[in-house]
Write an enzyme that holds these catalytic residues in place. Structure first.
Site, mmCIF file in Angstrom:
data_model
loop_
_atom_site.group_PDB
_atom_site.id
_atom_site.type_symbol
_atom_site.label_atom_id
_atom_site.label_comp_id
_atom_site.label_asym_id
_atom_site.label_seq_id
_atom_site.Cartn_x
_atom_site.Cartn_y
_atom_site.Cartn_z
ATOM 1 N N GLU A 217 35.974 48.977 52.280
ATOM 2 C CA GLU A 217 34.762 48.187 52.026
ATOM 3 C C GLU A 217 35.101 47.292 50.847
ATOM 4 O OE1 GLU A 217 31.711 46.795 50.452
ATOM 5 O OE2 GLU A 217 31.028 48.833 50.019
ATOM 6 N N CYS A 251 28.773 44.132 45.799
ATOM 7 C CA CYS A 251 29.676 43.554 46.807
ATOM 8 C C CYS A 251 28.937 42.691 47.812
ATOM 9 C CB CYS A 251 30.453 44.653 47.510
ATOM 10 S SG CYS A 251 29.398 45.930 48.182
ATOM 11 N N GLU A 348 34.513 35.306 44.513
ATOM 12 C CA GLU A 348 33.520 36.320 44.159
ATOM 13 C C GLU A 348 33.402 36.359 42.628
ATOM 14 O OE1 GLU A 348 34.603 40.359 45.215
ATOM 15 O OE2 GLU A 348 32.571 40.748 45.875
HETATM 16 P P1 TAP Z 1 39.523 47.391 42.133
HETATM 17 O O1 TAP Z 1 40.644 47.067 41.243
HETATM 18 O O2 TAP Z 1 39.678 47.125 43.578
HETATM 19 O O3 TAP Z 1 39.152 48.927 41.877
HETATM 20 C C1 TAP Z 1 38.497 49.760 42.800
HETATM 21 C C2 TAP Z 1 39.129 51.149 42.757
HETATM 22 O O4 TAP Z 1 40.489 51.063 43.185
HETATM 23 C C3 TAP Z 1 39.171 51.753 41.360
HETATM 24 O O5 TAP Z 1 38.991 53.148 41.457
HETATM 25 C C4 TAP Z 1 40.584 51.412 40.923
HETATM 26 O O6 TAP Z 1 41.092 52.213 39.881
HETATM 27 C C5 TAP Z 1 41.341 51.631 42.197
HETATM 28 N N1 TAP Z 1 42.642 50.989 42.235
HETATM 29 C C6 TAP Z 1 43.102 49.947 41.475
HETATM 30 N N2 TAP Z 1 44.391 49.672 41.776
HETATM 31 C C7 TAP Z 1 44.767 50.548 42.740
HETATM 32 C C8 TAP Z 1 45.973 50.781 43.463
HETATM 33 N N3 TAP Z 1 47.067 50.051 43.245
HETATM 34 N N4 TAP Z 1 46.002 51.762 44.382
HETATM 35 C C9 TAP Z 1 44.915 52.522 44.625
HETATM 36 N N5 TAP Z 1 43.757 52.365 43.959
HETATM 37 C C10 TAP Z 1 43.663 51.382 43.036
HETATM 38 O O7 TAP Z 1 38.251 46.655 41.670
HETATM 39 P P2 TAP Z 1 37.832 46.383 40.151
HETATM 40 O O8 TAP Z 1 38.972 46.166 39.232
HETATM 41 O O9 TAP Z 1 36.968 47.484 39.814
HETATM 42 O O10 TAP Z 1 37.115 44.995 40.288
HETATM 43 C C11 TAP Z 1 37.839 43.809 40.601
HETATM 44 C C12 TAP Z 1 37.032 42.975 41.560
HETATM 45 O O11 TAP Z 1 36.829 43.716 42.771
HETATM 46 C C13 TAP Z 1 35.637 42.670 41.079
HETATM 47 O O12 TAP Z 1 35.594 41.568 40.241
HETATM 48 C C14 TAP Z 1 34.932 42.447 42.384
HETATM 49 O O13 TAP Z 1 35.167 41.143 42.822
HETATM 50 C C15 TAP Z 1 35.585 43.415 43.309
HETATM 51 N N6 TAP Z 1 34.829 44.661 43.467
HETATM 52 C C16 TAP Z 1 34.258 44.889 44.638
HETATM 53 C C17 TAP Z 1 33.516 46.033 44.812
HETATM 54 C C18 TAP Z 1 32.887 46.315 46.115
HETATM 55 S S1 TAP Z 1 31.674 47.337 46.178
HETATM 56 N N7 TAP Z 1 33.307 45.775 47.207
HETATM 57 C C19 TAP Z 1 33.346 46.937 43.787
HETATM 58 C C20 TAP Z 1 33.968 46.704 42.572
HETATM 59 C C21 TAP Z 1 34.709 45.547 42.441
HETATM 60 P P3 TAP Z 1 40.764 51.874 38.332
HETATM 61 O O14 TAP Z 1 39.691 52.775 38.006
HETATM 62 O O15 TAP Z 1 41.991 52.161 37.564
HETATM 63 O O16 TAP Z 1 40.411 50.422 38.270
#
Ligand code: TAP
Length: 444
Positions: A217, A251, A348
């Site tokens: 998602e 999101c 985004e």
């Molecule tokens: P992500 O970096 O995608 O983080 C989401 C989850 O994935 C976190 O638990 C993160 O861990 C983990 N993750 C990061 N790198 C990974 C890897 N190499 N392998 C496996 N898991 C990994 O999102 P974010 O940094 O929180 O936000 C960045 C952007 O993503 C936002 O600005 C937004 O655009 C988007 N976002 C979208 C959503 C939804 S609901 N679609 C939610 C949040 C953010 P950590 O805890 O270490 O970061």
């Protein structure tokens, strides 16, 4: 400091694997008994809503009222899956060759679940409830920025009586703990919510390891279309909440507000006034509507995109700056005169920034709404049922809301077209994501 957590991941995965083994306490439970455990967990979360909501707000910065709302939705999600745990049926099939063929739906196995920081408890519920209803065991990695409520809810799962090893939480950094889960050969499926960039890494990890099942998602740049015939005050409010809810860190936020030319100027004026009234401040103050953004990196990204909007010629109607000198508070921001080629209309932002675009005809706006790599959600505000249905059928999005927005309920599936994801959360569809289909054929 990076803490190497692979060992912890290995311990959690081994526990989940042992709990899933044939003949284990969990595997011997009736599906209805799994439902009862989910119901108990829902009741315990509801019992602790006061504590959990404050913990969530402390960790995330969202208002306590928003946390209470999210927790209510999490409780509803657990209750919905408690009810359908024992209703996952196979089929008997009129097969060729004189075979008596039937299907069974069986749990996928050990599931790794990686969630973001924007809705910590709610994302946990969307992940755990269908997986546990299906009979899987889970290892959850919460976002490193917001791990607290996952640990608290895990303690409640223990109190509810889930057998040892069924529910595991491993806090840790994405590139360490998240990657270890993604590459693990004893994980049968990864369910992920977060950015499209990391979604790609998850797919790569599955391909490089054991072809584990994947559901994703991801992000969005969702269009909300307001037609000339809309009740303008209602439309302004729907569009305001669509983008500003949860500080814009959502999101499926309605992050491209398309307004038809006949009401465009009046809409911009009213939307600006509404944004100016939004109260930003201490999440623990009951009158606050918007707290701080999640953290410094994200805060800087939002402000950078706001500056890009100004530089590329969008008209800043209100906001655009930091509030105060402490904390990551951003003024509710409204841009008008936004065109499709501007960065703020394409990327985004994930912040409290409304971008208002003008259109003339329904056909034109459908084309423009679909002109994105994303496809998570869309909305239309109109009194014309024909226009609503034409739009609903033509728009490439997993959820379409008519005269409302962000109306997400446990019974109905949610997920993305195109690069907004793979698979569905919620509803019966989400449970299928955690089930394999087995065909048994008997030669008569
Ligand atoms: P992500 O970096 O995608 O983080 C989401 C989850 O994935 C976190 O638990 C993160 O861990 C983990 N993750 C990061 N790198 C990974 C890897 N190499 N392998 C496996 N898991 C990994 O999102 P974010 O940094 O929180 O936000 C960045 C952007 O993503 C936002 O600005 C937004 O655009 C988007 N976002 C979208 C959503 C939804 S609901 N679609 C939610 C949040 C953010 P950590 O805890 O270490 O970061």
């Amino acid at each position: 400091m990076l803490i190497v957590l692979n060992e912890d991941v290995d311990i959690a995965v081994a526990a989940a694997k042992a709990a899933f083994k044939r003949g284990s306490e969990w595997r011997k439970l009736d599906a209805s008994a799994r439902g009862l455990l989910l119901l108990k967990l829902a009741n315990l979360i509801q019992r602790d809503v006061d504590y959990l909501s404050k913990l969530e707000s402390l960790d995330n910065g969202k208002t306590v009222a928003d946390s209470v709302f999210d927790i209510g939705c999490a409780v509803d999600t657990f209750r919905y899956y408690a009810g359908i745990a024992d209703k996952s049926c196979g089929r008997t099939i009129p097969a060729d060759a004189g075979l008596f063929s039937m299907t069974r739906r069986e749990p996928v196995g050990v599931v790794g679940q990686i969630i973001p920081w924007n809705y910590p408890i709610l994302m946990l519920a969307w992940k755990w409830a269908p997986a546990l209803a299906a009979g899987c065991t889970v290892v959850l990695k919460p976002a490193e920025l917001t791990p607290l409520t996952a640990l608290a809810v895990a303690a409640l799962a223990k109190e509810a009586g889930f057998p040892k090893g069924v529910v595991n939480v491993v806090p840790g950094y994405g590139p360490v703990a998240g990657q270890a889960l993604t590459l693990h050969n004893d994980i049968d499926k990864i369910a992920f919510t977060g950015s499209t960039v990391v979604g790609r890494l998850i797919l790569e990890g599955a391909a490089k390891s054991n072809i584990k099942r994947i559901s994703l998602e991801l992000g969005g740049k969702s269009p909300l279309v307001v037609m000339n015939d809309a009740n303008i005050d209602e439309a302004v409010e729907i569009a305001h909440n669509a983008i500003f809810a949860n500080h814009g860190q959502n999101c499926c936020a309605g992050s491209r507000t398309f307004v038809q030319a006949g009401i465009y100027d009046e809409f911009v004026k009213k939307a600006t006034q509404m944004a100016q009234k939004r109260k930003v401040g201490d999440p623990f103050d009951e009158t606050t509507q918007q707290g701080p953004q999640i953290g410094e990196i994200h805060f800087n990204k939002v402000l950078r995109l706001v500056n890009t909007g100004v530089k590329e010629g969008a008209k800043l109607q209100t906001g655009g700056s930091r509030i105060g000198k402490e904390g990551y508070f951003i003024e509710p921001t409204v841009f008008s005169d936004v065109s499709d080629d501007m960065t703020i209309a394409k990327e985004e932002i994930f912040g409290p920034v409304q971008t208002i675009l003008k259109f003339n005809t329904l056909d034109e706006v459908i084309e423009r709404a679909n002109n994105t790599t994303y496809g998570l959600a869309a909305g239309i505000v109109t009194q014309n049922i024909n226009d609503a249905l034409v739009f609903s059928q033509a728009v490439q999005a997993g959820s379409v809301w008519v005269n409302c927005y962000d109306a997400v309920v446990p019974q109905a599936p949610f997920g993305g077209y195109k690069q907004s994801g793979i698979g569905r959360e919620l509803g019966e569809e989400a449970m299928k994501e955690y089930l394999e289909v087995k065909t048994i054929s008997i030669k008569l």
